[in-house]
Design an enzyme around this catalytic site. Structure first.
Site, PDB file in Angstrom:
ATOM      1  CD  GLU A  95     -28.258 -23.147  33.253  1.00  0.00           C
ATOM      2  OE1 GLU A  95     -29.399 -23.457  33.639  1.00  0.00           O
ATOM      3  OE2 GLU A  95     -27.744 -23.029  31.997  1.00  0.00           O
TER       4      GLU A  95
ATOM      5  NE  ARG B 148     -26.433 -33.631  22.940  1.00  0.00           N
ATOM      6  CZ  ARG B 148     -25.417 -33.493  22.044  1.00  0.00           C
ATOM      7  NH1 ARG B 148     -25.050 -33.933  21.135  1.00  0.00           N
ATOM      8  NH2 ARG B 148     -24.674 -32.381  22.225  1.00  0.00           N
TER       9      ARG B 148
ATOM     10  CB  CYS C 202     -22.648 -27.945  32.340  1.00  0.00           C
ATOM     11  SG  CYS C 202     -21.365 -27.306  31.098  1.00  0.00           S
TER      12      CYS C 202
ATOM     13  CG  HIS D 186     -24.536 -23.491  30.269  1.00  0.00           C
ATOM     14  ND1 HIS D 186     -25.744 -23.938  31.104  1.00  0.00           N
ATOM     15  CD2 HIS D 186     -23.800 -24.329  29.994  1.00  0.00           C
ATOM     16  CE1 HIS D 186     -25.073 -25.312  31.138  1.00  0.00           C
ATOM     17  NE2 HIS D 186     -24.022 -25.342  30.380  1.00  0.00           N
TER      18      HIS D 186
END
Length: 197
Positions: free
Chosen positions: A80, A90, A143, A164
């Protein structure tokens, strides 16, 4: 002694496993040095993961920090580039917390860029035969919050960031893209070596 901190996560959202935690455990078992490798499996909670990350950095003063987590649906290992100061969940975390449009740190900057050599790590993973791609968003779940906390807690001499990983073969939903766990482990070992060099 040069110190590396490598973290993964416990299972979440009802899953039986989390390949990031499993891979970190295996990297630790295989580690031969000469650097000191500290491994930890973090809780999938906004409060717990960020607090544990800050604690580990304060305790070990690592030269390299690589946090890892699962991004189900991705087809490659993805270092990332950016962590943003936004927690927008979510689904609830493992404590049942579901922040919406909240900052990770109330007084923090809008974002941090990874201080790991993201493109070099991605290229080295690909050269090692592991599907890899640079990602420009760590999302807005735990994360991302963990990456943000790691970068906020690290000093200017520390290389820190987040990677990830996809599902490990046989551990995710039947239709989900996956990689062999051995490939995920190898990718993390490559990432550590590139970050150190």
């Amino acid at each position: 002694m040069t110190t590396v901190l490598l973290t993964g996560f416990e299972p979440f959202a009802g899953d039986a496993t989390n390949p990031s935690g499993e891979a970190v455990h295996l990297v630790g078992e295989r580690w031969a040095g000469p650097e000191d490798l500290v491994t930890a499996v973090l809780p999938v909670t906004f409060a717990g993961a960020t607090a544990r990350m800050r604690q580990l950095i304060a305790e070990h003063r690592p030269d390299v920090v690589i946090a890892t987590g699962l991004a189900g649906g991705r087809t490659a290992v993805t270092p990332e580039r950016v962590a943003i100061n936004l927690a927008d969940a979510r689904i609830p975390d493992n404590d049942g917390a579901q922040p919406l449009d909240e900052p990770v740190e109330a007084s923090g900057p809008a974002a941090y860029f990874a201080t790991l050599p993201v493109k070099a790590i991605t290229a080295a993973m690909a050269d090692a035969g592991v599907p890899a791609a640079v990602s420009h968003s760590a999302g807005t779940f735990v994360c991302n919050a963990t990456m943000y906390a790691a970068l906020a807690a690290s000093d200017d001499s520390t290389r820190a960031g987040f990677i990830h990983v996809p599902w490990a073969s046989g551990s995710g939903p039947a239709d989900a893209p996956s990689l062999p766990l051995a490939d995920i482990v190898h990718a993390l070992e490559v990432a550590v070596r590139v970050a150190l060099s």
